[in-house]
Write a protein that holds these residues in place. Structure first.
Motif, PDB file in Angstrom:
ATOM      1  N   PHE A  30      33.008  18.844  25.642  1.00 36.59           N
ATOM      2  CA  PHE A  30      32.862  19.539  25.221  1.00 36.59           C
ATOM      3  C   PHE A  30      31.350  19.346  25.037  1.00 36.59           C
ATOM      4  CE2 PHE A  30      36.063  22.675  26.685  1.00 36.59           C
ATOM      5  CZ  PHE A  30      36.938  21.492  27.292  1.00 36.59           C
ATOM      6  N   GLU A  31      30.932  18.844  24.111  1.00 38.41           N
ATOM      7  CA  GLU A  31      29.239  19.153  23.865  1.00 38.41           C
ATOM      8  C   GLU A  31      28.685  18.703  24.123  1.00 38.41           C
ATOM      9  OE1 GLU A  31      31.498  18.420  20.348  1.00 38.41           O
ATOM     10  OE2 GLU A  31      32.087  20.622  20.589  1.00 38.41           O
ATOM     11  N   ASP A  32      29.196  17.396  24.680  1.00 34.39           N
ATOM     12  CA  ASP A  32      28.105  16.619  25.218  1.00 34.39           C
ATOM     13  C   ASP A  32      28.280  15.539  26.290  1.00 34.39           C
ATOM     14  OD1 ASP A  32      26.062  13.394  25.177  1.00 34.39           O
ATOM     15  OD2 ASP A  32      25.905  14.447  26.620  1.00 34.39           O
ATOM     16  N   GLN A  33      28.208  16.304  27.878  1.00 31.52           N
ATOM     17  CA  GLN A  33      28.921  15.108  29.320  1.00 31.52           C
ATOM     18  C   GLN A  33      28.132  14.280  29.497  1.00 31.52           C
ATOM     19  OE1 GLN A  33      28.515  18.997  30.717  1.00 31.52           O
ATOM     20  NE2 GLN A  33      29.875  19.929  29.298  1.00 31.52           N
ATOM     21  N   THR A  34      27.471  13.512  29.026  1.00 32.02           N
ATOM     22  CA  THR A  34      26.614  13.010  29.736  1.00 32.02           C
ATOM     23  C   THR A  34      27.250  10.903  30.522  1.00 32.02           C
ATOM     24  OG1 THR A  34      25.225  12.696  27.602  1.00 32.02           O
ATOM     25  CG2 THR A  34      23.805  14.158  29.572  1.00 32.02           C
ATOM     26  N   SER A  35      27.833  10.934  28.868  1.00 30.78           N
ATOM     27  CA  SER A  35      28.424   9.549  28.801  1.00 30.78           C
ATOM     28  C   SER A  35      29.793  10.191  29.849  1.00 30.78           C
ATOM     29  CB  SER A  35      28.799   9.701  27.286  1.00 30.78           C
ATOM     30  OG  SER A  35      30.000  10.447  26.927  1.00 30.78           O
ATOM     31  N   LEU A  36      30.151  11.356  29.871  1.00 28.53           N
ATOM     32  CA  LEU A  36      31.376  10.699  30.770  1.00 28.53           C
ATOM     33  C   LEU A  36      30.770  10.746  32.162  1.00 28.53           C
ATOM     34  CD1 LEU A  36      33.487  13.548  29.382  1.00 28.53           C
ATOM     35  CD2 LEU A  36      34.603  11.354  30.201  1.00 28.53           C
ATOM     36  N   GLU A  37      29.689  11.724  32.269  1.00 25.02           N
ATOM     37  CA  GLU A  37      28.660  11.379  33.529  1.00 25.02           C
ATOM     38  C   GLU A  37      28.206  10.391  34.038  1.00 25.02           C
ATOM     39  OE1 GLU A  37      25.662  14.509  33.321  1.00 25.02           O
ATOM     40  OE2 GLU A  37      27.599  16.532  34.150  1.00 25.02           O
ATOM     41  N   PHE A  38      27.842   9.204  33.817  1.00 28.24           N
ATOM     42  CA  PHE A  38      27.479   7.765  33.257  1.00 28.24           C
ATOM     43  C   PHE A  38      28.869   7.006  33.460  1.00 28.24           C
ATOM     44  CE2 PHE A  38      25.188   4.122  32.567  1.00 28.24           C
ATOM     45  CZ  PHE A  38      25.916   2.925  31.676  1.00 28.24           C
ATOM     46  N   PHE A  39      29.668   7.356  32.790  1.00 21.29           N
ATOM     47  CA  PHE A  39      31.170   6.084  33.472  1.00 21.29           C
ATOM     48  C   PHE A  39      32.181   6.410  34.703  1.00 21.29           C
ATOM     49  CE2 PHE A  39      31.557   4.389  29.584  1.00 21.29           C
ATOM     50  CZ  PHE A  39      31.992   5.069  28.955  1.00 21.29           C
ATOM     51  N   SER A  40      30.838   7.573  35.241  1.00 20.87           N
ATOM     52  CA  SER A  40      31.882   7.810  36.378  1.00 20.87           C
ATOM     53  C   SER A  40      30.839   7.354  37.427  1.00 20.87           C
ATOM     54  CB  SER A  40      31.752   9.862  36.605  1.00 20.87           C
ATOM     55  OG  SER A  40      31.637  10.003  38.074  1.00 20.87           O
ATOM     56  N   LYS A  41      29.824   7.734  37.361  1.00 24.25           N
ATOM     57  CA  LYS A  41      28.685   7.257  38.506  1.00 24.25           C
ATOM     58  C   LYS A  41      28.726   4.968  38.448  1.00 24.25           C
ATOM     59  CE  LYS A  41      24.523   8.358  39.729  1.00 24.25           C
ATOM     60  NZ  LYS A  41      23.333   9.073  39.473  1.00 24.25           N
ATOM     61  N   LYS A  42      29.477   4.804  36.885  1.00 22.75           N
ATOM     62  CA  LYS A  42      29.613   3.283  37.164  1.00 22.75           C
ATOM     63  C   LYS A  42      30.436   2.246  37.940  1.00 22.75           C
ATOM     64  CE  LYS A  42      25.688   2.067  35.293  1.00 22.75           C
ATOM     65  NZ  LYS A  42      25.074   0.389  35.560  1.00 22.75           N
ATOM     66  N   SER A  43      31.786   3.631  37.687  1.00 26.15           N
ATOM     67  CA  SER A  43      32.726   3.373  37.964  1.00 26.15           C
ATOM     68  C   SER A  43      33.687   3.520  39.278  1.00 26.15           C
ATOM     69  CB  SER A  43      34.203   3.630  36.586  1.00 26.15           C
ATOM     70  OG  SER A  43      33.906   4.622  36.783  1.00 26.15           O
TER      71      SER A  43
END
Lengths: 365, 306
Positions: free
Chosen positions: B72-85
């Motif tokens: 809820f604070e920072d979505q960048t790492s979720l987006e990075f995972f989504s892009k990679k996988s």
């Protein structure tokens, strides 16, 4: 006696039927909503019945689930079925629940420079055979690639042409020429790509919030938002340190107010002369080229339409009417009344023709 | 961007296939889900993620290591995972004193977070706690939503859409009727959501449609709604946009009226009324003698004119 037994039998049969149906019918106040494409059912009935349950909640939930599942199964069993390899298979309809996509809709690619030209001229790709007969090796070889038919690189002897320097290395020259061709191809590909990207940006990019927009797109979106008021942005305040936008209007170059008197006089006299002359001015070469181009386009469009129609609905009538308007490159006014269509010889003949051949170009209304 | 439209083109066919699988298409691939553990995930939450992975196999990825992020604070790492996988659905589990047994379920659009809903797990019964036979992995489940709460608030509506997206599996055109084994039942009651999964037993009922008996099989969760991060209306509309090619084609020249009658419109060419075939009435048929007389009359008329 017999009459009674017959009646009894009938009544019993009816009762049996009702019992069987009872086993699969469920009574609900509000009908469920089904989306069979997704195997989905939504029950809108309020769940007040379960409010009081404490320890028996699981059993109540299970009973509710059983009822809903029964209704869904009843719906599914009514679908058209077929037998596929000794299994009974039902054909599901399209899912009706709309769910968001995971990626944006693919945009149509803008045409490359060659594709535009081919479309204009009506050039279609020729169907080529996969294998070519190779005399040297005496067998069928592929047209390009590994072990191709006429491989330049494998030659062990190159004759020095008459006009070339005898000390030059012909093999190196060949390799150099190939490298240049590859580099030119790559350059053209990158140029096409850059043009495609430039074309895609002006199409309302930055107006939809996608979450990853560049600074320029955001700036442009802000500009457009500012100008979209009733007074076209005249009374919009700017933030305290915000600078006025540079170059947001169309550039119009005007002649200086007073300067070259002779040139101004000449241009004005010329204008008067043109206005006074009764005959329209006609540049014959330009007019004929324009006409030829338009005819080429029409032929190409007709051929494309015919092939498309032939592919889709084989054997129907020819193309629909004449297409209105040519390519955007043809804008501008036509001088002189070139009203009707001129038959300018076989299509596909390119290049400028001198005006002398088409004296009939001037047509007066 | 096409695989061939990149500045650096793929050098092998395998790389090209890989890129083509991930590019945006008219009709899309099945959505993959990624299941991530937070820095402070406890046993319950880990077990929940494992059970959901079992339900979502093979369209899911379970990350084994803990990832210290806060969705809820920072979505960048979720987006990075989504892009990679190449996953567009995700589930993130964590646990702390303020939010015990926390589960964040969400989906992505164009590798950016679209919707995120935080749920708290109050009670959890795992797959292995219920000792009976399970159905094979990869079965398409039936989804049932009960309770009027699912249509009242926007939060609940998005949650319903998110659950459908998450659990629905591949879209098929035919389904084997005997292979319908699995039901997921969501009940909204008193502000809580009860998620139960049952195995289906088809019993004889005398007529063609079988009678259903249910057997509790899989994970059962009692969830409570906590925070939400929903997409703005225009982003949601943009993500729902359907390409023109996939829109259902309207049938022209067919109309229905309120009574259910179907009307069709046929366009005919102009008829030559002189050659119209009407009913033959034997009495009006010209007898051969009469016809001869008529012919002679016409002939004489013509001779006279000439």
């Amino acid at each position: 006696m017999e009459g009674q037994s017959v009646e009894e039998l009938l009544a019993k049969a009816e009762r049996d039927e009702a019992e069987k149906l009872q086993r699969i019918t469920v009574h609900k106040e509000l009908e469920l909503e089904f989306d069979l494409g997704n195997l989905l059912a939504s029950d809108r009935n309020p769940t007040t019945g379960l409010r009081h349950a404490g320890p028996t909640r699981e059993a109540e939930l299970k009973a509710l689930a059983r009822d809903n599942t029964q209704l869904l199964i009843n719906q599914l069993w009514q679908l058209p079925t077929e037998r596929v390899e000794e299994a009974l298979v039902a054909r599901l309809p399209e899912p009706s629940t709309r769910l968001p996509r995971e990626k944006p809709v693919p945009r149509p690619r803008p045409l490359t420079r060659w594709q535009q030209f081919a479309r204009l001229k009506g050039i279609r790709p020729k169907k080529k055979t996969n294998l070519v007969w190779d005399e040297v090796s005496g067998q069928w070889r592929r047209r390009w690639g590994y072990q191709r038919a006429r491989d330049d690189t494998k030659e062990w002897l190159i004759e020095v042409p008459g006009n070339a320097d005898p000390m030059e290395d012909q093999f190196a020259k060949r390799i150099q020429a190939k490298k240049e061709r590859v580099a030119k191809n790559e350059l053209n590909r990158l140029r096409n790509l850059a043009r495609a990207h430039k074309m895609q940006l002006p199409s309302a990019a930055g107006m939809h919030p996608t979450g990853h927009q560049s600074k320029e797109e955001l700036g442009r979106a802000m500009q457009v938002a500012k100008v979209s008021t009733a007074s076209v942005g005249r009374f919009q305040e700017r933030l305290p340190k915000e600078k006025a936008p540079r170059g947001s209007g169309k550039k119009r170059k005007f002649q200086p107010l007073f300067g070259d008197f002779a040139a101004e006089r000449k241009s004005q006299l010329e204008m008067l002369r043109v206005m006074n002359s009764k005959k329209p001015q006609l540049d014959i070469t330009r007019a004929t080229n324009k006409q030829m181009r338009e005819e080429d386009q029409e032929e190409a469009a007709k051929r494309r339409k015919m092939s498309q129609k032939g592919k889709r609905k084989g054997g129907r009538q020819g193309p629909g009417g004449k297409r209105k308007g040519g390519t955007p490159s043809q804008g501008g006014k036509r001088k002189g009344g070139l009203g009707g269509k001129m038959n300018s010889g076989p299509p596909g003949l390119s290049g400028k023709r001198k005006g002398g051949q088409h004296q009939g170009g001037k047509r007066r209304k | 961007m096409d695989a061939l439209d990149r500045v650096v083109k793929p050098k092998t066919k395998r790389a090209k296939r890989f890129l083509e699988k991930r590019e945006p298409k008219l009709s899309e691939n099945i959505k993959n889900a990624m299941l991530i553990k937070g820095g402070n995930a406890n046993l319950t939450v880990t077990q929940v993620l494992r059970d959901v992975y079992a339900l979502k196999k093979p369209y899911g990825i379970l990350y084994k290591k803990k990832n210290i992020t806060r969705p809820f604070e920072d979505q960048t790492s979720l987006e990075f995972f989504s892009k990679k996988s190449d996953c567009s659905l995700f589930m993130f589990g964590s646990h702390n004193k303020k939010r015990p047994n926390n589960l964040v379920i969400g989906r992505m659009y164009d590798y950016h977070v679209l919707d995120m809903i935080e749920l708290g797990i109050e009670k959890f019964v795992s797959l292995k706690d219920i000792k009976n036979s399970k159905c094979p992995e990869g079965t398409k489940p039936m989804l049932i939503f009960a309770g009027d709460d699912f249509d009242v608030t926007e939060d609940y509506r998005r949650l319903k859409s998110l659950f459908i997206d998450f659990f629905r599996g591949p879209t098929v055109s035919n389904i084997r009727l005997a292979g319908l084994e699995f039901v997921l039942h969501f009940t909204a009651l008193n502000g809580k959501i009860y998620f139960r999964s049952y195995k289906l037993l088809l019993k004889k009922s005398g007529c063609r449609t079988p009678r259903i008996e249910l057997e509790e099989m899989g994970p059962s969760l009692d969830l409570v709604l906590r925070r939400t991060h929903l997409a703005s209306d225009d982003l949601y509309k943009l993500s729902m946009k359907m390409p023109k090619a996939l829109k259902p084609k309207k049938k022209k020249n067919v109309s229905h009226d309120t009574f259910g009658t179907t009307y069709g419109r046929i366009h005919m060419q102009k008829q030559d009324l002189s050659k119209l075939q009407t009913r033959k009435m034997k009495g009006l048929k010209k007898r051969p003698a009469e016809r001869k007389a008529e012919d002679e009359e016409n002939k004489s008329k013509r001779i006279k004119k000439n």
